[in-house]
Write a protein that holds these residues in place. Structure first.
Motif, PDB file in Angstrom:
ATOM      1  N   UNK A  79     -49.395   4.513  10.294  1.00  0.00           N
ATOM      2  CA  UNK A  79     -48.369   4.186  11.290  1.00  0.00           C
ATOM      3  C   UNK A  79     -47.260   5.234  11.266  1.00  0.00           C
ATOM      4  N   UNK A  80     -46.865   5.653  10.078  1.00  0.00           N
ATOM      5  CA  UNK A  80     -45.813   6.663   9.938  1.00  0.00           C
ATOM      6  C   UNK A  80     -46.197   7.954  10.653  1.00  0.00           C
ATOM      7  N   UNK A  90     -41.892   2.291   3.850  1.00  0.00           N
ATOM      8  CA  UNK A  90     -42.941   1.368   3.411  1.00  0.00           C
ATOM      9  C   UNK A  90     -44.067   2.097   2.687  1.00  0.00           C
ATOM     10  N   UNK A  91     -44.367   3.320   3.106  1.00  0.00           N
ATOM     11  CA  UNK A  91     -45.408   4.100   2.436  1.00  0.00           C
ATOM     12  C   UNK A  91     -45.048   4.336   0.974  1.00  0.00           C
ATOM     13  N   UNK A 118     -42.389  13.772  -2.873  1.00  0.00           N
ATOM     14  CA  UNK A 118     -42.163  15.177  -2.491  1.00  0.00           C
ATOM     15  C   UNK A 118     -43.072  15.569  -1.327  1.00  0.00           C
ATOM     16  N   UNK A 119     -44.330  15.161  -1.379  1.00  0.00           N
ATOM     17  CA  UNK A 119     -45.272  15.459  -0.288  1.00  0.00           C
ATOM     18  C   UNK A 119     -44.788  14.838   1.018  1.00  0.00           C
ATOM     19  N   UNK A 120     -44.373  13.587   0.954  1.00  0.00           N
ATOM     20  CA  UNK A 120     -43.908  12.892   2.156  1.00  0.00           C
ATOM     21  C   UNK A 120     -42.634  13.522   2.711  1.00  0.00           C
ATOM     22  N   UNK A 162     -42.267  15.054   6.283  1.00  0.00           N
ATOM     23  CA  UNK A 162     -41.229  14.529   7.179  1.00  0.00           C
ATOM     24  C   UNK A 162     -40.342  15.657   7.694  1.00  0.00           C
ATOM     25  N   UNK A 163     -40.061  16.619   6.838  1.00  0.00           N
ATOM     26  CA  UNK A 163     -39.272  17.789   7.262  1.00  0.00           C
ATOM     27  C   UNK A 163     -40.023  18.561   8.346  1.00  0.00           C
TER      28      UNK A 163
END
Length: 295
Positions: A180-181, A221-222, A253-255, A259-260
């Motif tokens: 979903x993200x 939530x992830x 860190x991966x997320x 996101x960046x």
């Protein structure tokens, strides 16, 4: 225009097969990626079958969306939209790929732990995406991203049925909210790049605020669900002294890097973002190595 092999591959999108690596997730987190060759073979057969089914859907989608794609700044170069492959040929290819997918799964049924459930999951994936593409579900807000997210969850369930390895509920929830993200993040970037008057009709039904809030909510939530998986009793039994929680900072860190990327790039397609950011590729490899060592 002359059709080339490259056009055929572009229609199939083989690079998107990296999404189907989720099929190996139950086997990977169970610790049998190297110690259970028969289960690995079953997962590999399923990976090939699912990849062909996904390519069939891509071909069908390009055939269906060709008129709209011709008005899109980037999609107008796709083989069907550009006229290098006819819509009839694309539809024929989609049917052939779906048939080949079913043939591969059927040929390997002796190695598949739960063949009936695996076949039903693959059929449901195809039917769901036909409805998404042909019957206009892609134009229904919320439902459009929900179908995409469900497709990722079905990949994990498919891998579970192939190998007979049950999936942790927390892990399944983590993949669901992460899907979903990524889906909401992609929609947000499409709206930023194309605006509400774009050829993608569903964008006119979303607002930037809603997409931003939804993206941030599912990012949170992830992280929460992955953290809960890492400290779950069953996870602690599988990983030495509950050390799976050590992977949480790396996942965060991966997320954050991802996101960046979706916040600074106009194109939010998850596969293209991951494959074109060396930091994400390196961090993903480090994560895999860490989990193998912890197991």
């Amino acid at each position: 225009m002359k059709t080339t092999v490259r056009d055929g591959l572009t229609l199939m999108r083989p690079w998107h097969a990296c999404k189907n690596l989720l099929i190996f997730l139950p086997l990977f987190f169970h610790g049998g990626i190297f110690s259970a060759p028969e289960k690995m073979a079953a997962a590999a057969i399923g990976f090939a079958a699912f990849s062909l089914s996904a390519s069939a859907i891509y071909a069908l989608n390009d055939c269906r969306d060709a008129p709209q794609d011709r008005q899109h700044p980037r999609k107008k170069n796709r083989p069907v939209a550009a006229g290098r492959i006819s819509e009839r040929a694309a539809l024929t290819m989609a049917l052939a790929l779906a048939a080949l997918s079913a043939g591969i799964l059927l040929a390997g049924r002796g190695m598949i732990a739960q063949f009936g459930a695996a076949a039903d999951t693959l059929a449901a994936y195809l039917l769901m995406n036909v409805c998404y593409t042909v019957f206009g579900l892609k134009h229904v807000p919320i439902l459009d991203v929900s179908i995409v997210a469900l497709g990722f969850v079905m990949r994990i369930l498919f891998g579970s049925f192939l190998t007979g390895i049950p999936v942790s509920s927390w892990l399944l929830l983590t993949v669901m909210v992460a899907s979903y993200y990524m889906s909401f993040g992609k929609r947000r970037n499409e709206l930023r790049a194309l605006g509400q008057n774009s050829v993608r009709r569903v964008l006119s039904l979303y607002t930037p605020e809603f997409l931003t809030q939804s993206t941030n909510m599912f990012l949170t939530l992830t992280i929460v669900f992955y953290a809960l998986w890492s400290v779950d009793v069953q996870t602690e039994l599988r990983y030495a002294q509950g050390r799976a929680v050590w992977s949480l900072p790396l996942v965060i860190l991966i997320l954050l890097f991802y996101h960046y990327d979706i916040d600074t790039r106009p194109d939010g397609d998850p596969v293209e973002i991951i494959l074109h950011d060396w930091r994400l590729v390196v961090l993903a490899c480090v994560y895999v190595a860490m989990m193998l060592l912890l197991m």
